[in-house]
Enzyme design. Sequence first.
Site, PDB file in Angstrom:
ATOM      1  CB  SER A   1      -0.913  -0.070   1.423  1.00  0.00           C
ATOM      2  OG  SER A   1      -1.954   0.947   1.240  1.00  0.00           O
TER       3      SER A   1
ATOM      4  CG  ASP B   1      -3.256  -0.848  -2.310  1.00  0.00           C
ATOM      5  OD1 ASP B   1      -3.219   0.402  -1.735  1.00  0.00           O
ATOM      6  OD2 ASP B   1      -3.678  -1.616  -1.830  1.00  0.00           O
TER       7      ASP B   1
ATOM      8  CG  ASP C   1      -2.826   3.871  -1.572  1.00  0.00           C
ATOM      9  OD1 ASP C   1      -3.458   3.626  -2.692  1.00  0.00           O
ATOM     10  OD2 ASP C   1      -2.955   3.157  -0.366  1.00  0.00           O
TER      11      ASP C   1
ATOM     12  CG  ASP D   1      -6.466   0.731  -0.753  1.00  0.00           C
ATOM     13  OD1 ASP D   1      -5.545   1.706  -0.771  1.00  0.00           O
ATOM     14  OD2 ASP D   1      -6.455  -0.213   0.235  1.00  0.00           O
TER      15      ASP D   1
END
Length: 454
Positions: free
Chosen positions: A109, A252, A250, A254
């Site tokens: 992440s 990833d 960010d 999400d």
Amino acid sequence: MTSNPERVRCLFGTDGVRDVANRGDMTPEMALRLGRSYILFLTERGVPRPRIAVGRDTRRSGQMLEAALAAGMTSAGAEVFMLGVIPTPGVSFAVKKTGMHGGAVISASHNPAEYNGIKFLDGEGYKLSDEMEASIEEYMGDNLTDDWRPTGASVGVLRQTPELAVEYGDWLASLWGRELPFPAEGAVDCAHGAASFVAPSLFEKLGGRWTVVGNEPDGLNINEGVGVMKMSHICGLVKEKGLPVGIAYDGDADRVLLSDGRGRPLDGDIMLWILGRWLASAGCLGSGVVATVMSNMALEEHLGSEGLRVHRCQVGDRYVMETLNATGSRLGGEQSGHVIISSVVNTGDGICTGLFFLKACLSLGEDIDTLADRFSPYPQILRNVEISREKQVNGDFIKELSSDVEPILGGAGRILIRPSGTEPLMRVLVEARDRKLMEEVSDMLVNAIREKCR
């Protein structure tokens, strides 16, 4: 084969397993064991040959861990669909679209490039509950014999399915619809992460003259000076080019945060404020908005003035989702920009949230440049108090201290005291309209905790 109920759960954290890649809990050996354990977990629950989607972000270690994870899954008989680089919500999309039994995401992440992690999804594309992760972890210590291992046609297979990432991008584009024109210009920061392979073509397809940055991943630059972890990058770009809005993800994708046209960041609370009103106006909000204990009291004030309720939950997107389901709400999220619109997605989706925020502002006639001023958050102060491991502060003391001190705020503020999950610290948050009173109450709490731990 049976699991070991005596095993103490300690591997999974608040968002899967995460560590420096090739060290500690994130080695190829651990990835293989995790993959195998996840399939054993599914198999013993009635799924004889699980079909699993696997995606990753842009970290150099991603392919190494992907290979090991897939080896563990196929060694337990799974059919594994390799999506390649794709945002975490893209894996959730693939699971739902194809009717797979679960998914796995290889990503750390917002963490620096040297970290990586593995998190699992269920057959609906939701992140697993604490209880499910604990069950998976029980299989980690099993010593499998040759008598159990699948052979021949029972060994699992790998399938390369990068086209699902393209379908995910097409689905995102379809969310805009035709009732409103897409904004003519703005900026997008992909954090050199998974959004780099989806967002540029998406914004080109939607139209306008959007500037895309942070979309040149080299395996080592994810989140480095870009994305939500460095909002000054997108904020500065928007201000320099005179653009009306900036969107940052960010690693990833999400999570999402935005910049207004004056180069000021807009956090998750402001997004929940706007999205909540918009969804309510369309009759699509449900019972209210879910926010964590860290969200500012101004969110409750603004939504309350519209007759909209805020449900509080503990920090973590999985707890946001649990509370959404428990309360019948359809919107929830965190200040960090992890927002879930549950009528559309089953996990946080930064790209989806950013698009819907723009759509909500247009629909409501909102001026993005005035949102930060009008939201007017309560001042907050967060302090960390070191405590010794020998003198822990128990829950009864925290409750008593909070109940003794909170009345001083006169209903125009709040207190949150919670232990750190990773360090010998107590985190003390005080929020109040009166900044001086906020600081005085913060000092009182910190001194009381230090005295208790002396």
